[in-house]
Design an enzyme around this catalytic site. Structure first.
Site, PDB file in Angstrom:
ATOM      1  N   SER A   1      58.409 -16.960  -4.768  1.00 51.90           N
ATOM      2  CA  SER A   1      57.778 -16.922  -3.455  1.00 51.90           C
ATOM      3  C   SER A   1      56.260 -16.857  -3.586  1.00 51.90           C
ATOM      4  O   SER A   1      55.722 -15.983  -4.261  1.00 51.90           O
ATOM      5  CB  SER A   1      58.277 -15.700  -2.688  1.00 51.90           C
ATOM      6  OG  SER A   1      57.538 -15.586  -1.493  1.00 51.90           O
TER       7      SER A   1
ATOM      8  N   HIS B   1      58.939 -21.241  -3.020  1.00 55.23           N
ATOM      9  CA  HIS B   1      59.467 -20.661  -1.785  1.00 55.23           C
ATOM     10  C   HIS B   1      58.283 -20.277  -0.886  1.00 55.23           C
ATOM     11  O   HIS B   1      57.408 -19.513  -1.286  1.00 55.23           O
ATOM     12  CB  HIS B   1      60.309 -19.429  -2.112  1.00 55.23           C
ATOM     13  CG  HIS B   1      61.047 -18.870  -0.944  1.00 55.23           C
ATOM     14  ND1 HIS B   1      62.239 -19.400  -0.495  1.00 55.23           N
ATOM     15  CD2 HIS B   1      60.769 -17.827  -0.123  1.00 55.23           C
ATOM     16  CE1 HIS B   1      62.670 -18.697   0.540  1.00 55.23           C
ATOM     17  NE2 HIS B   1      61.798 -17.743   0.798  1.00 55.23           N
TER      18      HIS B   1
ATOM     19  N   ASP C   1      57.310 -18.607   2.683  1.00 58.68           N
ATOM     20  CA  ASP C   1      57.752 -17.823   3.833  1.00 58.68           C
ATOM     21  C   ASP C   1      56.774 -18.020   4.983  1.00 58.68           C
ATOM     22  O   ASP C   1      55.598 -17.679   4.870  1.00 58.68           O
ATOM     23  CB  ASP C   1      57.792 -16.326   3.481  1.00 58.68           C
ATOM     24  CG  ASP C   1      58.967 -15.989   2.585  1.00 58.68           C
ATOM     25  OD1 ASP C   1      60.081 -16.478   2.858  1.00 58.68           O
ATOM     26  OD2 ASP C   1      58.769 -15.243   1.612  1.00 58.68           O
TER      27      ASP C   1
ATOM     28  N   MET D   1      55.961 -16.669   8.619  1.00 61.94           N
ATOM     29  CA  MET D   1      56.291 -15.520   9.481  1.00 61.94           C
ATOM     30  C   MET D   1      55.422 -15.591  10.736  1.00 61.94           C
ATOM     31  O   MET D   1      54.226 -15.854  10.644  1.00 61.94           O
ATOM     32  CB  MET D   1      55.992 -14.213   8.750  1.00 61.94           C
ATOM     33  CG  MET D   1      56.648 -14.129   7.380  1.00 61.94           C
ATOM     34  SD  MET D   1      56.518 -12.472   6.696  1.00 61.94           S
ATOM     35  CE  MET D   1      56.564 -12.846   4.948  1.00 61.94           C
TER      36      MET D   1
ATOM     37  N   HIS E   1      61.067 -21.170   4.242  1.00 60.18           N
ATOM     38  CA  HIS E   1      61.896 -20.186   4.946  1.00 60.18           C
ATOM     39  C   HIS E   1      61.151 -19.790   6.219  1.00 60.18           C
ATOM     40  O   HIS E   1      60.121 -19.116   6.161  1.00 60.18           O
ATOM     41  CB  HIS E   1      62.099 -18.987   4.002  1.00 60.18           C
ATOM     42  CG  HIS E   1      62.888 -17.864   4.570  1.00 60.18           C
ATOM     43  ND1 HIS E   1      62.956 -16.635   3.953  1.00 60.18           N
ATOM     44  CD2 HIS E   1      63.659 -17.765   5.693  1.00 60.18           C
ATOM     45  CE1 HIS E   1      63.723 -15.827   4.660  1.00 60.18           C
ATOM     46  NE2 HIS E   1      64.157 -16.478   5.725  1.00 60.18           N
TER      47      HIS E   1
ATOM     48  N   MET F   1      60.702 -17.734   9.178  1.00 58.99           N
ATOM     49  CA  MET F   1      61.057 -16.473   9.838  1.00 58.99           C
ATOM     50  C   MET F   1      60.309 -16.438  11.155  1.00 58.99           C
ATOM     51  O   MET F   1      59.273 -15.769  11.298  1.00 58.99           O
ATOM     52  CB  MET F   1      60.678 -15.291   8.935  1.00 58.99           C
ATOM     53  CG  MET F   1      61.574 -15.169   7.723  1.00 58.99           C
ATOM     54  SD  MET F   1      61.161 -13.741   6.711  1.00 58.99           S
ATOM     55  CE  MET F   1      60.220 -14.526   5.450  1.00 58.99           C
TER      56      MET F   1
ATOM     57  N   MET G   1      69.672 -12.805   3.242  1.00 60.39           N
ATOM     58  CA  MET G   1      68.568 -11.850   3.058  1.00 60.39           C
ATOM     59  C   MET G   1      69.132 -10.579   2.433  1.00 60.39           C
ATOM     60  O   MET G   1      70.060  -9.968   2.981  1.00 60.39           O
ATOM     61  CB  MET G   1      67.924 -11.496   4.406  1.00 60.39           C
ATOM     62  CG  MET G   1      67.027 -12.546   5.028  1.00 60.39           C
ATOM     63  SD  MET G   1      65.549 -13.025   4.094  1.00 60.39           S
ATOM     64  CE  MET G   1      64.837 -11.457   3.626  1.00 60.39           C
TER      65      MET G   1
ATOM     66  N   ASP H   1      67.436 -13.711  -1.182  1.00 62.81           N
ATOM     67  CA  ASP H   1      65.999 -13.533  -0.962  1.00 62.81           C
ATOM     68  C   ASP H   1      65.742 -12.073  -0.594  1.00 62.81           C
ATOM     69  O   ASP H   1      66.270 -11.576   0.415  1.00 62.81           O
ATOM     70  CB  ASP H   1      65.569 -14.456   0.189  1.00 62.81           C
ATOM     71  CG  ASP H   1      64.061 -14.437   0.437  1.00 62.81           C
ATOM     72  OD1 ASP H   1      63.339 -13.692  -0.249  1.00 62.81           O
ATOM     73  OD2 ASP H   1      63.630 -15.186   1.342  1.00 62.81           O
TER      74      ASP H   1
HETATM   75 ZN    ZN Z   1      61.939 -16.043   2.075  1.00 60.70          ZN
END
Ligand code: ZN
Length: 226
Positions: A12, A37, A39, A41, A70, A72, A141, A177
């Site tokens: 990540s 990876h 993320d 958010m 990913h 979120m 998760m 993850d």
């Molecule tokens: Zn993630």
């Protein structure tokens, strides 16, 4: 996305300092990571904010590795076109974040990316059983999304086992993850996970840590074959 027997590692980028992103991306390639990876958010679905489609585009310019994004974020349907246009190879959205889940997963595939669905620790596998035919990846998760420094939740491994049992001939990969290191990674591998996201553990010492994680996962495979 091909089903493979090999464990895949997706470091990540979130754990890296923003000042070091270019060199971290290069280091991911040098140590043999399988994905990057990313993320995203939104500060709403999760309490933190990180990255957006423009950042995905910039990260893609800095690496030849596929971007495992990913999302979120609440209402992923508002963002997924932009994130795929920015270069996401895999786009995983949360089952809890939308009332348009099947539409989103179909749209991701139609736009040429692999579609993933994620479940937070409180969400049971039965909440996504109806969409397993629409996904290339399921992300479990193993900590609460968007929280830093959380401990691995061992009960989530039961979900990995359940997904493995449900997979049959469906070609989805199972990704874990959250607080994955050589010990928790090995437990997740034993439960049936295929893709291992690792942040803080790997970023502390990428050159040393990634081979240790890969070795631990392979040891689990050797153990399983005996
Ligand atoms: Zn993630």
């Amino acid at each position: 996305m091909q089903l493979t027997n090999r464990a895949l590692i997706s470091p990540s980028i979130y754990a890296a300092s923003i000042l070091d992103l270019r060199s971290e991306l290069r280091a991911f390639e040098e140590v043999g990571a399988d994905f990057v990876h990313v993320d995203i958010m939104d500060g709403h679905f999760v309490p933190r904010m990180a990255f957006g489609a423009d950042h995905v585009r910039d990260l893609g310019k800095g690496t030849t590795l596929p971007l495992d994004v990913h999302l979120m974020a609440s209402q992923p349907e508002l963002m997924l076109d932009d994130v795929i246009a920015a270069g996401a190879s895999v786009l995983t959205i949360h089952a809890e974040a939308t009332t348009q889940l099947v539409w989103c997963l179909q749209r991701i595939r139609r736009l040429g990316a692999h579609a993933g669905v994620a479940i937070s620790p409180a969400t049971p596998v039965c909440a996504i059983e109806g969409v397993l035919n629409f996904v290339d990846q399921v992300l479990v998760m193993t900590v609460n999304p968007g929280q830093a420094g959380e401990s691995f939740i061992p009960q989530t491994l039961e979900k990995v086992r359940r997904l493995r049992a449900l997979r049959g001939k469906r070609p989805y990969l199972i990704e874990v993850d959250g607080s994955i290191d050589d010990e928790t990674g090995r437990l997740a591998r034993r439960a049936g996970a295929d893709v291992f996201v690792s942040g803080g553990y790997l970023l502390k010492d990428l050159k040393g840590g990634l081979p240790i994680l890969r070795k631990a996962l392979e040891m689990e495979d050797d153990h399983a074959e005996r």
